[in-house]
Scaffold this motif. Sequence first.
Motif, PDB file in Angstrom:
ATOM      1  N   ASN A 237       0.832  -1.199   0.000  1.00  0.00           N
ATOM      2  CA  ASN A 237       0.000   0.000   0.000  1.00  0.00           C
ATOM      3  C   ASN A 237       0.872   1.257   0.000  1.00  0.00           C
ATOM      4  OD1 ASN A 237      -1.425   2.247   1.730  1.00  0.00           O
ATOM      5  ND2 ASN A 237      -3.057   1.032   0.806  1.00  0.00           N
ATOM      6  N   ILE A 238       1.920   1.241   0.794  1.00  0.00           N
ATOM      7  CA  ILE A 238       2.830   2.388   0.849  1.00  0.00           C
ATOM      8  C   ILE A 238       3.531   2.565  -0.496  1.00  0.00           C
ATOM      9  CG2 ILE A 238       4.965   3.242   1.894  1.00  0.00           C
ATOM     10  CD1 ILE A 238       4.013   1.776   4.481  1.00  0.00           C
ATOM     11  N   TYR A 239       3.992   1.459  -1.033  1.00  0.00           N
ATOM     12  CA  TYR A 239       4.677   1.495  -2.334  1.00  0.00           C
ATOM     13  C   TYR A 239       3.755   2.067  -3.420  1.00  0.00           C
ATOM     14  CZ  TYR A 239       6.956  -0.449  -6.512  1.00  0.00           C
ATOM     15  OH  TYR A 239       7.543  -0.611  -7.732  1.00  0.00           O
ATOM     16  N   ASN A 240       2.511   1.603  -3.429  1.00  0.00           N
ATOM     17  CA  ASN A 240       1.566   2.098  -4.436  1.00  0.00           C
ATOM     18  C   ASN A 240       1.245   3.573  -4.241  1.00  0.00           C
ATOM     19  OD1 ASN A 240       1.367  -0.210  -5.940  1.00  0.00           O
ATOM     20  ND2 ASN A 240      -0.362  -1.025  -4.784  1.00  0.00           N
ATOM     21  N   THR A 241       1.145   3.984  -2.980  1.00  0.00           N
ATOM     22  CA  THR A 241       0.899   5.399  -2.717  1.00  0.00           C
ATOM     23  C   THR A 241       2.038   6.230  -3.288  1.00  0.00           C
ATOM     24  OG1 THR A 241      -0.065   4.729  -0.628  1.00  0.00           O
ATOM     25  CG2 THR A 241       0.345   7.065  -0.908  1.00  0.00           C
ATOM     26  N   PHE A 242       3.232   5.702  -3.128  1.00  0.00           N
ATOM     27  CA  PHE A 242       4.421   6.422  -3.550  1.00  0.00           C
ATOM     28  C   PHE A 242       4.556   6.485  -5.059  1.00  0.00           C
ATOM     29  CE2 PHE A 242       8.697   7.910  -2.790  1.00  0.00           C
ATOM     30  CZ  PHE A 242       8.607   8.406  -1.508  1.00  0.00           C
ATOM     31  N   TYR A 243       4.340   5.362  -5.729  1.00  0.00           N
ATOM     32  CA  TYR A 243       4.720   5.294  -7.135  1.00  0.00           C
ATOM     33  C   TYR A 243       3.583   5.215  -8.143  1.00  0.00           C
ATOM     34  CZ  TYR A 243       9.536   4.836  -5.743  1.00  0.00           C
ATOM     35  OH  TYR A 243      10.770   5.080  -5.229  1.00  0.00           O
ATOM     36  N   SER A 244       2.370   4.842  -7.744  1.00  0.00           N
ATOM     37  CA  SER A 244       1.366   4.688  -8.795  1.00  0.00           C
ATOM     38  C   SER A 244       0.384   5.862  -8.819  1.00  0.00           C
ATOM     39  CB  SER A 244       0.632   3.353  -8.669  1.00  0.00           C
ATOM     40  OG  SER A 244      -0.229   3.379  -7.581  1.00  0.00           O
ATOM     41  N   ARG A 245       0.720   6.951  -8.161  1.00  0.00           N
ATOM     42  CA  ARG A 245      -0.144   8.122  -8.219  1.00  0.00           C
ATOM     43  C   ARG A 245       0.655   9.234  -8.861  1.00  0.00           C
ATOM     44  NH1 ARG A 245      -4.331   6.334  -4.685  1.00  0.00           N
ATOM     45  NH2 ARG A 245      -5.465   8.074  -5.564  1.00  0.00           N
ATOM     46  N   SER A 246      -0.048  10.210  -9.412  1.00  0.00           N
ATOM     47  CA  SER A 246       0.719  11.308  -9.976  1.00  0.00           C
ATOM     48  C   SER A 246       0.410  12.599  -9.242  1.00  0.00           C
ATOM     49  CB  SER A 246       0.471  11.431 -11.475  1.00  0.00           C
ATOM     50  OG  SER A 246      -0.674  12.165 -11.722  1.00  0.00           O
ATOM     51  N   GLY A 247       1.408  13.403  -9.039  1.00  0.00           N
ATOM     52  CA  GLY A 247       1.275  14.618  -8.257  1.00  0.00           C
ATOM     53  C   GLY A 247       2.252  14.579  -7.100  1.00  0.00           C
ATOM     54  N   ALA A 248       2.728  15.756  -6.712  1.00  0.00           N
ATOM     55  CA  ALA A 248       3.806  15.820  -5.722  1.00  0.00           C
ATOM     56  C   ALA A 248       3.352  15.377  -4.336  1.00  0.00           C
ATOM     57  CB  ALA A 248       4.365  17.234  -5.673  1.00  0.00           C
ATOM     58  N   GLN A 249       2.069  15.572  -4.005  1.00  0.00           N
ATOM     59  CA  GLN A 249       1.649  15.324  -2.617  1.00  0.00           C
ATOM     60  C   GLN A 249       1.743  13.859  -2.218  1.00  0.00           C
ATOM     61  OE1 GLN A 249      -0.242  15.706  -5.209  1.00  0.00           O
ATOM     62  NE2 GLN A 249      -2.412  15.467  -4.858  1.00  0.00           N
ATOM     63  N   TRP A 250       1.686  12.925  -3.203  1.00  0.00           N
ATOM     64  CA  TRP A 250       1.604  11.506  -2.867  1.00  0.00           C
ATOM     65  C   TRP A 250       2.852  10.973  -2.204  1.00  0.00           C
ATOM     66  CZ3 TRP A 250      -2.906   9.373  -2.592  1.00  0.00           C
ATOM     67  CH2 TRP A 250      -3.957   9.958  -3.325  1.00  0.00           C
ATOM     68  N   LYS A 251       4.002  11.518  -2.557  1.00  0.00           N
ATOM     69  CA  LYS A 251       5.239  11.032  -1.950  1.00  0.00           C
ATOM     70  C   LYS A 251       5.197  11.300  -0.448  1.00  0.00           C
ATOM     71  CE  LYS A 251       7.121  10.307  -5.937  1.00  0.00           C
ATOM     72  NZ  LYS A 251       7.912   9.801  -6.888  1.00  0.00           N
ATOM     73  N   GLY A 252       4.726  12.471  -0.085  1.00  0.00           N
ATOM     74  CA  GLY A 252       4.624  12.810   1.329  1.00  0.00           C
ATOM     75  C   GLY A 252       3.646  11.902   2.052  1.00  0.00           C
ATOM     76  N   TYR A 253       2.494  11.629   1.406  1.00  0.00           N
ATOM     77  CA  TYR A 253       1.508  10.732   2.014  1.00  0.00           C
ATOM     78  C   TYR A 253       2.131   9.358   2.251  1.00  0.00           C
ATOM     79  CZ  TYR A 253      -2.105  14.051   0.442  1.00  0.00           C
ATOM     80  OH  TYR A 253      -2.863  15.153   0.219  1.00  0.00           O
ATOM     81  N   GLY A 254       2.833   8.878   1.218  1.00  0.00           N
ATOM     82  CA  GLY A 254       3.472   7.565   1.321  1.00  0.00           C
ATOM     83  C   GLY A 254       4.488   7.546   2.443  1.00  0.00           C
ATOM     84  N   GLN A 255       5.230   8.634   2.552  1.00  0.00           N
ATOM     85  CA  GLN A 255       6.262   8.736   3.570  1.00  0.00           C
ATOM     86  C   GLN A 255       5.646   8.726   4.971  1.00  0.00           C
ATOM     87  OE1 GLN A 255       9.333   8.682   2.352  1.00  0.00           O
ATOM     88  NE2 GLN A 255      10.150   8.504   4.411  1.00  0.00           N
ATOM     89  N   ALA A 256       4.539   9.455   5.128  1.00  0.00           N
ATOM     90  CA  ALA A 256       3.867   9.485   6.425  1.00  0.00           C
ATOM     91  C   ALA A 256       3.350   8.096   6.785  1.00  0.00           C
ATOM     92  CB  ALA A 256       2.727  10.491   6.403  1.00  0.00           C
ATOM     93  N   LYS A 257       2.774   7.411   5.783  1.00  0.00           N
ATOM     94  CA  LYS A 257       2.304   6.046   6.034  1.00  0.00           C
ATOM     95  C   LYS A 257       3.466   5.161   6.461  1.00  0.00           C
ATOM     96  CE  LYS A 257      -1.574   5.722   2.767  1.00  0.00           C
ATOM     97  NZ  LYS A 257      -2.064   5.005   1.576  1.00  0.00           N
ATOM     98  N   ALA A 258       4.615   5.357   5.816  1.00  0.00           N
ATOM     99  CA  ALA A 258       5.772   4.519   6.128  1.00  0.00           C
ATOM    100  C   ALA A 258       6.232   4.732   7.563  1.00  0.00           C
ATOM    101  CB  ALA A 258       6.907   4.806   5.153  1.00  0.00           C
ATOM    102  N   VAL A 259       6.177   5.981   8.025  1.00  0.00           N
ATOM    103  CA  VAL A 259       6.590   6.244   9.409  1.00  0.00           C
ATOM    104  C   VAL A 259       5.602   5.600  10.386  1.00  0.00           C
ATOM    105  CG1 VAL A 259       6.939   8.044  11.136  1.00  0.00           C
ATOM    106  CG2 VAL A 259       7.865   8.333   8.841  1.00  0.00           C
ATOM    107  N   VAL A 260       4.305   5.755  10.097  1.00  0.00           N
ATOM    108  CA  VAL A 260       3.284   5.125  10.943  1.00  0.00           C
ATOM    109  C   VAL A 260       3.506   3.612  10.985  1.00  0.00           C
ATOM    110  CG1 VAL A 260       0.815   4.653  11.158  1.00  0.00           C
ATOM    111  CG2 VAL A 260       1.589   6.930  10.487  1.00  0.00           C
ATOM    112  N   PHE A 261       3.771   3.057   9.820  1.00  0.00           N
ATOM    113  CA  PHE A 261       4.007   1.622   9.675  1.00  0.00           C
ATOM    114  C   PHE A 261       5.203   1.181  10.515  1.00  0.00           C
ATOM    115  CE2 PHE A 261       6.151  -1.631   6.872  1.00  0.00           C
ATOM    116  CZ  PHE A 261       5.282  -2.668   7.155  1.00  0.00           C
ATOM    117  N   CYS A 262       6.268   1.967  10.443  1.00  0.00           N
ATOM    118  CA  CYS A 262       7.486   1.649  11.179  1.00  0.00           C
ATOM    119  C   CYS A 262       7.213   1.620  12.674  1.00  0.00           C
ATOM    120  CB  CYS A 262       8.542   2.695  10.836  1.00  0.00           C
ATOM    121  SG  CYS A 262      10.067   2.498  11.724  1.00  0.00           S
ATOM    122  N   ILE A 263       6.470   2.621  13.154  1.00  0.00           N
ATOM    123  CA  ILE A 263       6.143   2.671  14.581  1.00  0.00           C
ATOM    124  C   ILE A 263       5.328   1.442  14.983  1.00  0.00           C
ATOM    125  CG2 ILE A 263       4.855   3.964  16.329  1.00  0.00           C
ATOM    126  CD1 ILE A 263       5.641   6.508  14.713  1.00  0.00           C
TER     127      ILE A 263
END
Lengths: 283, 453
Positions: A237-263
């Motif tokens: 899900n994080i990977y798809n958020t990062f790479y299969s969407r277009s627009g600058a905001q998605w990388k940040g969303y993916g990154q936030a998900k990744a941090v939540v995931f890590c915790i």
Amino acid sequence: MENAIKKYWPIFVLPTLAAFCVGFVYPFVQGVYLSFCKFTTIKKAHFIGLKNYAYALTDSSFWQSFEFTTLFMIISTVLINVLAFAIALALTSKIKGSNAFRTVFFMPNLIGGIVLGYIWQILLNCVLSLLEQPLLALDAKYGFIGLVILMCWQQIGYMMIIYIAGLQSIPEDYLEAAKIDGATDRQILFKIKIPNVMPSITICSFLTITNGFKLFDQNLALTGGEPAHASEMMALNIYNTFYSRSGAQWKGYGQAKAVVFCIMVILISLVQLKFTKSREVQQ
Amino acid sequence: MKKRILAMILASTMVLGLTACGGAASTDTAAAPAATEEAADEAEVADEAEEVEAPAASGEGQVYYLNFKPEADEAWQAIAKSYTDQTGVPVTVVTAASGTYEETLSAEIVKDEAPTLFQVNGPVGLANWADYCYDLNGSSLYNELTSDSFALKDGDAVAGIAYVIESYGLITNTKLLGEAGYTTDDIKSFEDLKKVAEDITARSAELGFSAFTSAGMDGSSDWRFKTHLANLPLYFEYKADGVDSKTEITGSYLDNYKNIWDLYINNATCSPKDLASKTGDDAENEFAEGKSVFFQNGSWEYANLINKGMTDDELAMIPIYVGAGDEANQGLCTGTENYWCVNSEASEEDIQATIDFLTWMVTSAEGTQMLSDTIGVIPFKNAADTTNLFVLNDRAYTAAGKTPVSWNFTTMPSEEWKNGVGSALTAYAAGTGEWDAVVSAFVDEWAAEYALK
């Protein structure tokens, strides 16, 4: 000798510490920082505060993947550990060719996840097609079962080796004494063997829980999250958020998900470690 | 006791070491950029060596091309070397592993030695990279384009230059079609196509082949339907409204989409239930082995079919008729989704060197020959001629006054949208989903994805 070690320890520690900082600490800190940014590349990042987290925590696909992942983690952890322990028990009793069996059971571990995923996809799809059932990519239920089968097949051998080492380290005199006292096989298993392999259980359950939670390659190759994200686990899900969407905001969303995931991964494994550690016995 | 514990720790670390090897696949995605990094580093070393030998070249900048097409990697390496030999300008070509272009570009572009030349796939891809696109307006490269429509605009700036024009349609095995008693002239509309396909299906046991190849929905093949076939309803809707992009669509031609999809899945070499696992190779092999008459694919597929032993006299590409618009004048689907972009963050000299290199590529005999042979038709004034039959088919259609269907799928909102349509199509084919789900994935999700931008 001891003095030399005391004196020169920083030199021995340095290479690993440097590698740890470069390969882990720095990317981790930067990753956390980026989760508060809107960015396309790490050089052009603008701090935007908590907006990414607001999106990540309200994204229903993220929580759907969380449910799927948790269920998968629980079932695969239980199955893998029970089966691996059973096989380890069988292979430590004196049966012919137990070394050959150990090798064979361990082998699936040597194949990479992506390759395994595709091989099992072909196998399972053939079976499903013969049974006239919808294929893996069409039904999340089969996708889930497929993932569990795949992970069991891949990981049981590995956990088995750890359990075998644990079982072999139980002193013979314990078992002998128990037998002389008239303990049944069942009693020996539950009163002597299991308490004595608790350290192995700690390691194995830690590994299976984190592996299950972080699963990515097998998920990508076996189901790719189909149908419509229903078999998508958190990492995918994080990977798809990062790479299969277009627009600058998605990388940040993916990154936030990744941090939540890590915790989440850290919390879950801490709880598990505390739980199993408390049951370890001193030999 | 201590020894035993030690033995156990040793055993488990040994095992850990082993799985570290086994787990290598998990780092694949990371390994790809790392590998290219190495390649780039090696190239840098080579560059430095050359600079020492030919100091004159150092002031002229250098070119680093992050190539998107793995199949053209060898040709690019050779042409880069040839250009360096002739001009002394170092040209590095690194190719991203298939399917990892976006990831590789993200990693490479932040480096000190970033690519000076990269590519985007159209307006949607440009949204991610617009900050890095140098305005090519008025450059020598831009002036070589045969038409302004091949420039990718970001406002007034020319952000990208299309470098290859491709066509897709129904690749037809004319020999088999003849055996079934038809010629390509018998197919001039969706009704004709349906009649021919259903007739072949009815007699497939006797004929020994099917009408269509499997419409595989595996990741290696699903783009043919969720992207390329989906272009047709989109094209007719845009055309009816006289626009070239929309943030909300009505899906007015989705019935046509359903008709052609039904035709594909019900007259194919396999049961619609098995499509989820069918790959692009499956379809290609079925077609090359004479198991089906029609194969929806593009001009890039020509070399593969010839390599598999097919010949020009048994191949033709015909338009995909969906029963919409003016079918008598419909041509092949022709357009591009490959645009060259020059990195605006690169130094002045490197930008100039890159533009010079590209200008040379599209004007010199050597460069255009390489592009025409390995990539396809290039939209530049000095283009070398092509032997690609499907491209010649396209030219013949256009010469006969037919209107090519333009590539509007570059305006599709995101990969996410395409994946949603693909899932719904697969489920519909297998009978586990309804057509309404496809409509919803197509229309509702389109608006939803655009609303998120």
